[in-house]
Scaffold this motif. Structure first.
Motif, mmCIF file in Angstrom:
data_model
loop_
_atom_site.group_PDB
_atom_site.id
_atom_site.type_symbol
_atom_site.label_atom_id
_atom_site.label_comp_id
_atom_site.label_asym_id
_atom_site.label_seq_id
_atom_site.Cartn_x
_atom_site.Cartn_y
_atom_site.Cartn_z
ATOM 1 N N CYS A 1 0.007 6.585 -19.581
ATOM 2 C CA CYS A 1 -0.441 6.658 -18.151
ATOM 3 C C CYS A 1 -1.834 7.862 -18.355
ATOM 4 N N TYR A 2 -3.009 7.225 -17.852
ATOM 5 C CA TYR A 2 -4.150 8.101 -17.852
ATOM 6 C C TYR A 2 -4.756 8.469 -16.619
ATOM 7 N N GLU A 3 -5.346 9.597 -16.505
ATOM 8 C CA GLU A 3 -5.657 10.067 -15.218
ATOM 9 C C GLU A 3 -7.110 9.782 -15.054
ATOM 10 N N VAL A 4 -7.455 9.524 -13.973
ATOM 11 C CA VAL A 4 -8.619 9.140 -13.425
ATOM 12 C C VAL A 4 -9.144 9.797 -11.993
ATOM 13 N N ASP A 5 -10.245 9.981 -11.872
ATOM 14 C CA ASP A 5 -10.774 10.893 -10.628
ATOM 15 C C ASP A 5 -10.465 10.189 -9.449
ATOM 16 N N ASP A 6 -10.986 8.831 -9.463
ATOM 17 C CA ASP A 6 -11.128 7.941 -8.347
ATOM 18 C C ASP A 6 -10.573 6.543 -8.671
ATOM 19 N N ILE A 7 -9.178 6.320 -8.414
ATOM 20 C CA ILE A 7 -8.524 5.094 -8.752
ATOM 21 C C ILE A 7 -9.141 3.658 -8.211
ATOM 22 N N ALA A 8 -9.729 4.006 -6.791
ATOM 23 C CA ALA A 8 -10.243 2.803 -6.346
ATOM 24 C C ALA A 8 -11.259 2.221 -7.274
ATOM 25 N N ALA A 9 -12.171 3.062 -7.368
ATOM 26 C CA ALA A 9 -13.485 2.991 -8.322
ATOM 27 C C ALA A 9 -13.144 2.203 -9.621
ATOM 28 N N ALA A 10 -12.060 2.929 -10.125
ATOM 29 C CA ALA A 10 -11.504 2.697 -11.567
ATOM 30 C C ALA A 10 -10.914 1.029 -11.666
ATOM 31 N N ARG A 11 -10.363 0.832 -10.411
ATOM 32 C CA ARG A 11 -9.681 -0.527 -10.056
ATOM 33 C C ARG A 11 -10.892 -1.538 -10.127
ATOM 34 N N ASP A 12 -11.945 -1.170 -9.189
ATOM 35 C CA ASP A 12 -12.991 -2.143 -8.994
ATOM 36 C C ASP A 12 -13.699 -2.710 -10.092
ATOM 37 N N ARG A 13 -14.005 -1.295 -10.755
ATOM 38 C CA ARG A 13 -14.836 -1.341 -12.243
ATOM 39 C C ARG A 13 -14.096 -2.303 -13.078
ATOM 40 N N LEU A 14 -12.902 -2.063 -13.456
ATOM 41 C CA LEU A 14 -12.006 -2.968 -14.380
ATOM 42 C C LEU A 14 -11.802 -4.280 -14.030
ATOM 43 N N VAL A 15 -11.397 -4.496 -12.556
ATOM 44 C CA VAL A 15 -11.370 -5.895 -12.198
ATOM 45 C C VAL A 15 -12.640 -6.815 -12.265
ATOM 46 N N ALA A 16 -13.641 -5.884 -11.929
ATOM 47 C CA ALA A 16 -15.030 -6.680 -12.204
ATOM 48 C C ALA A 16 -15.292 -7.196 -13.941
ATOM 49 N N ALA A 17 -14.718 -6.377 -14.498
ATOM 50 C CA ALA A 17 -15.148 -6.359 -16.031
ATOM 51 C C ALA A 17 -13.812 -7.590 -16.551
ATOM 52 N N GLY A 18 -13.084 -8.073 -15.672
ATOM 53 C CA GLY A 18 -12.235 -9.169 -15.994
ATOM 54 C C GLY A 18 -10.524 -8.712 -16.274
ATOM 55 N N ALA A 19 -10.292 -7.343 -16.267
ATOM 56 C CA ALA A 19 -9.081 -6.852 -16.362
ATOM 57 C C ALA A 19 -8.257 -7.317 -14.976
ATOM 58 N N ARG A 20 -6.924 -7.418 -15.383
ATOM 59 C CA ARG A 20 -5.832 -7.710 -14.376
ATOM 60 C C ARG A 20 -5.318 -6.583 -13.973
ATOM 61 N N ALA A 21 -5.303 -6.309 -12.585
ATOM 62 C CA ALA A 21 -4.474 -5.127 -12.025
ATOM 63 C C ALA A 21 -3.195 -5.739 -11.655
ATOM 64 N N LEU A 22 -2.169 -5.233 -11.734
ATOM 65 C CA LEU A 22 -0.809 -5.642 -11.589
ATOM 66 C C LEU A 22 -0.407 -4.852 -10.183
ATOM 67 N N GLY A 23 -0.560 -5.762 -9.196
ATOM 68 C CA GLY A 23 -0.215 -5.268 -7.661
ATOM 69 C C GLY A 23 -1.635 -4.454 -7.269
ATOM 70 N N ASP A 24 -1.269 -3.575 -6.275
ATOM 71 C CA ASP A 24 -2.358 -2.764 -6.086
ATOM 72 C C ASP A 24 -2.045 -1.285 -6.013
ATOM 73 N N VAL A 25 -2.879 -0.248 -5.608
ATOM 74 C CA VAL A 25 -2.649 1.060 -5.762
ATOM 75 C C VAL A 25 -1.315 1.326 -5.261
ATOM 76 N N LYS A 26 -0.367 2.075 -5.675
ATOM 77 C CA LYS A 26 0.881 2.507 -4.989
ATOM 78 C C LYS A 26 0.948 4.005 -5.274
ATOM 79 N N ILE A 27 1.989 4.732 -4.646
ATOM 80 C CA ILE A 27 2.129 6.068 -4.714
ATOM 81 C C ILE A 27 3.280 6.053 -5.856
ATOM 82 N N GLY A 28 2.744 6.928 -6.926
ATOM 83 C CA GLY A 28 3.773 6.951 -8.068
ATOM 84 C C GLY A 28 4.780 8.033 -8.110
ATOM 85 N N ALA A 29 5.339 8.465 -9.191
ATOM 86 C CA ALA A 29 6.507 9.446 -9.012
ATOM 87 C C ALA A 29 6.058 10.910 -8.977
ATOM 88 N N HIS A 30 4.789 10.970 -8.977
ATOM 89 C CA HIS A 30 4.138 12.460 -8.602
ATOM 90 C C HIS A 30 3.553 12.503 -7.339
#
Ligand SMILES: CC[C@H](C(=O)O)C(=O)SCCNC(=O)CCNC(=O)[C@H](O)C(C)(C)COP(=O)(O)OP(=O)(O)OC[C@H]1O[C@@H](n2cnc3c(N)ncnc32)[C@H](O)[C@@H]1OP(=O)(O)O
Ligand SMILES: [Co+2]
Length: 132
Positions: free
Chosen positions: A81-110
């Protein structure tokens, strides 16, 4: 984009035994078990000076980690698990680059937003992003 290593997660066949081993044999700071039904896991966090270890065991019939443990009955490293400042921006950038997100953003254990990225897109490693 990615920052600090928030945790390394280990899937274990026996959560209490693994927690006791880290506490007694390894002298680690081991937290109490937490049930996360929305994620299909029971977890124990181990606090290290520079990051955390997350012990994972399936919770419920359709846990996302049951398949992993079936293939690795003795347990094994499950995700990082890596920390990011803005998870929505990270998701959008990674998906645009072809990565597959597994489901959408959820609230985790922390209590923070988390997102998982398919292991096949990152050299066989399941990646979790957590918004710091
Ligand atoms: C969020 C709460 C807590 C926190 O930290 O806050 C957590 O971390 S909860 C953690 C549990 N939740 C998740 O892991 C959610 C994301 N994971 C998934 O959606 C699944 O585990 C998935 C899709 C990664 C794999 O599911 P499954 O094993 O049922 O699917 P497949 O058998 O089709 O696997 C596909 C392919 O990936 C390989 N695989 C599976 N798990 C892993 C893994 N952990 N690391 C690396 N590779 C993995 C599996 O062997 C298949 O490969 P193949 O070559 O086709 O056999
Ligand atoms: Co995790």
């Amino acid at each position: 984009m990615i920052g600090r290593l928030n945790h390394v997660a280990l899937a274990v066949p026996d959560l209490d035994a693994a927690a006791a081993q880290y506490r007694d044999a390894l002298g680690a700071d081991v937290g109490a078990p937490q049930e996360l039904p929305e994620h299909g896991v029971r977890v124990v966090f181990i606090t290290l000076p520079n990051t955390k270890i997350e012990l994972l065991h399936p919770l419920g019939d359709d846990s996302p980690i049951s398949g992993f443990l079936a293939k690795n009955p003795a347990g094994g490293m499950h995700h990082v698990c890596y920390e990011v400042d803005d998870i929505a921006a990270a998701r959008d950038r990674l998906v645009a680059a072809g990565a597959r997100a597994l489901g959408d953003v959820k609230i985790g254990a922390h209590g923070k937003p988390v997102l998982f990225l398919h292991p096949k897109d990152f050299a066989g490693c399941l990646i979790e992003l957590e918004e710091a």
